[in-house]
Design a protein around this motif. Sequence first.
Motif, PDB file in Angstrom:
ATOM      1  N   THR A  90       0.905  -1.216   0.010  1.00 43.84           N
ATOM      2  CA  THR A  90       0.027  -0.012  -0.117  1.00 43.84           C
ATOM      3  C   THR A  90       0.837   1.165  -0.045  1.00 43.84           C
ATOM      4  O   THR A  90       0.676   2.279  -0.865  1.00 43.84           O
ATOM      5  CB  THR A  90      -1.004  -0.033   1.117  1.00 43.84           C
ATOM      6  N   MET A  93       2.517   2.996  -3.080  1.00 50.22           N
ATOM      7  CA  MET A  93       1.608   3.746  -4.167  1.00 50.22           C
ATOM      8  C   MET A  93       1.801   5.265  -3.859  1.00 50.22           C
ATOM      9  O   MET A  93       1.270   5.727  -4.702  1.00 50.22           O
ATOM     10  CB  MET A  93       0.065   3.188  -3.785  1.00 50.22           C
ATOM     11  N   ALA A 101       1.996  -0.213  -8.859  1.00 51.42           N
ATOM     12  CA  ALA A 101       1.643  -1.626  -8.347  1.00 51.42           C
ATOM     13  C   ALA A 101       2.927  -2.460  -8.972  1.00 51.42           C
ATOM     14  O   ALA A 101       3.310  -3.303  -8.247  1.00 51.42           O
ATOM     15  CB  ALA A 101       0.310  -2.052  -8.992  1.00 51.42           C
ATOM     16  N   GLY A 152      -3.641   6.213  -6.529  1.00 54.28           N
ATOM     17  CA  GLY A 152      -3.525   4.915  -5.481  1.00 54.28           C
ATOM     18  C   GLY A 152      -4.727   4.109  -5.904  1.00 54.28           C
ATOM     19  O   GLY A 152      -4.672   2.703  -5.739  1.00 54.28           O
ATOM     20  N   SER A 156      -3.662   0.619  -7.046  1.00 57.36           N
ATOM     21  CA  SER A 156      -3.710  -0.646  -5.752  1.00 57.36           C
ATOM     22  C   SER A 156      -4.769  -1.779  -6.122  1.00 57.36           C
ATOM     23  O   SER A 156      -4.697  -2.884  -5.910  1.00 57.36           O
ATOM     24  CB  SER A 156      -4.246  -0.123  -4.195  1.00 57.36           C
ATOM     25  N   LEU A 159      -3.026  -4.905  -7.561  1.00 54.88           N
ATOM     26  CA  LEU A 159      -2.004  -5.668  -6.567  1.00 54.88           C
ATOM     27  C   LEU A 159      -2.542  -6.999  -6.574  1.00 54.88           C
ATOM     28  O   LEU A 159      -1.708  -8.018  -6.662  1.00 54.88           O
ATOM     29  CB  LEU A 159      -1.901  -5.071  -5.557  1.00 54.88           C
TER      30      LEU A 159
END
Length: 213
Positions: A90, A93, A101, A152, A156, A159
């Motif tokens: 996290t 990011m 990612a 983000g 994210s 991911l």
Amino acid sequence: MVKTVLCYGDSLTWGYDADTIGRHAFEDRWPSVLQEALGDQARVIAEGLNGRTTAFDDHLADCDRNGARVLPTILQTHAPLDLVVILLGTNDMKPIVAGSAFAACQGIARLVRLVRGHAWPFDYEVPEILIVAPPVICETANAPFAASFPGGVEESSKLGTLYRDLADELACGFFDGASVAVTTPLDGIHLDAENTRALGRGLEPIVRMMLGL
């Protein structure tokens, strides 16, 4: 024999509470929930640090948040280990850290290599590794957090797929945190008490399987 599990993570593992700007009660943090579920069959070590990255420096930090630099010391501290659970990415990011990612995925690969290439003392066996994709960042009206993680939400969300493919490639276990937990809109990043508990409950089956319990 009692198994030992190391949970290596960031503020999601530390238990940051966006509502109180403090820390969740010990029993609400996901490593604690996992420990409770596993009972006396395993010892769960919570190694969470706010702001920890996979393998990148954060030059604004008041301590070393580079997960790759710190990991070997932590492995040596807690050896022998049967399973290392890695929940990071996290903080990668943040554009000032890495901002993508793909970079986080490369960082996770670096951590896996560190575990497997570690100079384990006393001929201890190399532990199994479980890669956990963090819950997806959500939109927030919290200006400082929104400014710290521009893009983000989109990055994210990648991911889960990237980490799953990496786990397959490196023969690690995989769990998608987004399958059981959602981040709080209070800051877009962290988990409320119920969602961090849900993460611990969700991890129990795969941890049991990987430990042979």
